[in-house]
Design an enzyme around this catalytic site. Structure first.
Site, short mmCIF file in Angstrom:
data_model
loop_
_atom_site.label_atom_id
_atom_site.label_comp_id
_atom_site.label_asym_id
_atom_site.label_seq_id
_atom_site.Cartn_x
_atom_site.Cartn_y
_atom_site.Cartn_z
N ARG A 1 40.18 17.38 5.99
CA ARG A 1 41.02 16.21 5.79
C ARG A 1 41.44 15.64 7.15
O ARG A 1 41.88 16.39 8.02
CB ARG A 1 42.27 16.58 5.00
CG ARG A 1 43.19 15.41 4.84
CD ARG A 1 44.59 15.83 4.51
NE ARG A 1 45.43 14.66 4.44
CZ ARG A 1 46.72 14.65 4.72
NH1 ARG A 1 47.32 15.77 5.09
NH2 ARG A 1 47.42 13.54 4.65
N ARG B 1 61.28 8.49 5.60
CA ARG B 1 60.77 7.29 6.30
C ARG B 1 61.41 6.03 5.74
O ARG B 1 61.61 5.92 4.53
CB ARG B 1 59.26 7.18 6.12
CG ARG B 1 58.49 8.21 6.90
CD ARG B 1 57.01 8.19 6.57
NE ARG B 1 56.55 9.52 6.18
CZ ARG B 1 55.41 9.78 5.56
NH1 ARG B 1 54.59 8.80 5.26
NH2 ARG B 1 55.09 11.01 5.26
#
Ligand code: ADP
Length: 400
Positions: free
Chosen positions: A90, A240
């Site tokens: 990944r 975030r």
């Protein structure tokens, strides 16, 4: 055929060995605190979990431990390393250097070095992970699978930012998106589940987890997504900020004496649900606090649901309608209240949730939760990013 999927972080390495005939997981686990004191090794196979405190000074040592366990006489699931036909890695960021899964070659690794500052916390870790696997399995084909890959079908007007065009040309500043393997997987699963050809469907996929992104999928292809140049953009997330007016960030930075990189750390790590609530980034904690009357926890949850709803509305417009909405990942699969709040009052778009089905949604399986008469299907689908990486590895390495 067996594929090993590797997800390397700066001090961690997650792994899964997948049997591609059944697409089942043979073994999986996690190496934590690599290069830090008290490293931890977790291995799960055949219904048992082994957890060991073993010194892992480098990713090379971690990979060796994983391979030793997989081939162990007592707890292993393969008799030798040669049973691993391919390794899928990944990778978070691709820039425009990689637009699809790519076989690991010296040239590909040179390119990986060139783009590593696009995701300074993640991409260098992926490079280390690939090198560690190559050292242990030099003759096994390996494939890089990018989180951004699914999003390269976006049209230019959707991926461009309205900045000086020469900065796009020079630095490739644009929207790349993230969670591509997850969006692809659940969109394809939705079509399969409904018995429809994905080419005939307009799907909005909501990957709501620690990081959250929403994607508009037309005929199986991504046409827009909520994350941007990095995974900071879009809906507010665990820690975030999501979308914010940059002038507000500059104002805070000046008042609090932060430089640009401190500001970015603040926006990535100290904002979102954690920053608004002051309680936690975890939705279970937030719900408990909101239920106990904590105003800021409730506000954070309301902002998240509203942010999700706005993207669903925007993507219904971008797609010129919507046939299916999919919820996936930690929050999308588990938090019935967020799903309900995000879909509230959207009946004019043909979106009508069945509150009972939503509240009693079974875990770990596909569930259909729209009300009778809802024009739009609403599905909860467990994501499986590792399986997509394994499938892409088979395809790209031509192992099939
Ligand atoms: P990531 O892979 O991005 O780390 P996940 O998809 O695993 O994130 O999602 C993690 C988040 O899912 C947690 O932070 C938590 O807020 C949320 N979550 C997990 N289980 C539940 C649950 N039962 N109810 C509500 N939220 C949950």
């Amino acid at each position: 055929m067996k594929i090993l999927v590797i997800n390397s972080g700066s001090s961690s390495l997650k792994y899964q060995l997948i049997d591609m005939e059944t697409e089942g997981v043979l073994a999986k686990g996690l190496c934590e605190r690599i290069g830090i004191a008290n490293s931890n090794f977790i291995y799960k196979a055949n219904g048992t979990t082994i957890e060991q405190q073993i010194d892992m000074p480098s990713h090379n040592v971690a990979v060796k431990l994983v391979l030793d366990k997989l081939t162990d006489k007592e707890v292993g699931v393969i008799s030798s390393m040669s049973e691993i036909d391919g390794v899928g890695h990944r990778v978070v960021a691709s820039g425009e250097a990689f637009k699809k899964p790519t076989l690991v070659t010296p040239k590909a690794m040179e390119l990986m070095e060139e783009i590593k500052d696009l995701a300074p916390l993640h991409n260098p870790a992926a490079i280390v992970g690939v090198k560690a696997c190559l050292a242990a399995m030099p003759n096994t084909p390996m494939v890089l699978v990018f989180d951004t890959g699914f999003h390269f079908t976006m049209p230019d007007y959707a991926y461009m930012y309205a900045v000086d065009y020469t900065h796009y040309e020079k630095y490739k500043i644009r929207r790349y998106g993230a969670h591509g393997t997850s969006h692809k997987f659940v969109a394809e699963e939705a079509a399969k589940y409904l018995g429809k050809n994905i080419e005939d469907l307009k799907i909005i996929t909501c990957h709501l987890g620690n990081g959250s992104s929403i994607t508009a999928v037309n005929g199986g292809k991504c046409i827009d997504t909520s994350m941007g140049f990095t995974p900071l953009a879009g809906v507010p997330m665990g820690t975030r900020s999501g979308d914010i007016d940059y002038a507000a960030a500059e104002y805070i930075a000046k008042k609090e004496g932060m430089d640009v990189s401190e500001m970015l750390t603040y926006l990535n790590k100290k904002c979102g649900m954690l920053g608004v609530s002051g309680v936690s980034s975890d939705f279970r904690d937030l719900s408990a606090a909101a239920d106990a009357g904590n105003y800021r926890a409730k506000l954070a949850l309301d902002m998240f649901a509203y942010g999700t709803k706005k993207y669903i509305g925007a993507y219904a417009a971008a797609l010129n309608g919507v046939d299916v909405i999919v919820f996936t990942a930690g929050i999308g699969e588990n938090d019935n209240r967020i799903r309900e709040a995000a879909l509230k009052d959207m009946e004019y778009l043909g979106i009508k949730l069945d509150a009972k089905k939503n509240d009693n949604c079974p875990r770990g399986t596909i569930a259909e939760i729209q009300a009778k008469g809802s024009k739009v299907k609403i599905l909860v689908i467990p994501t499986n990013e590792e399986l997509v990486i394994a499938r892409e590895t088979v395809k790209e390495a031509k192992l099939g």
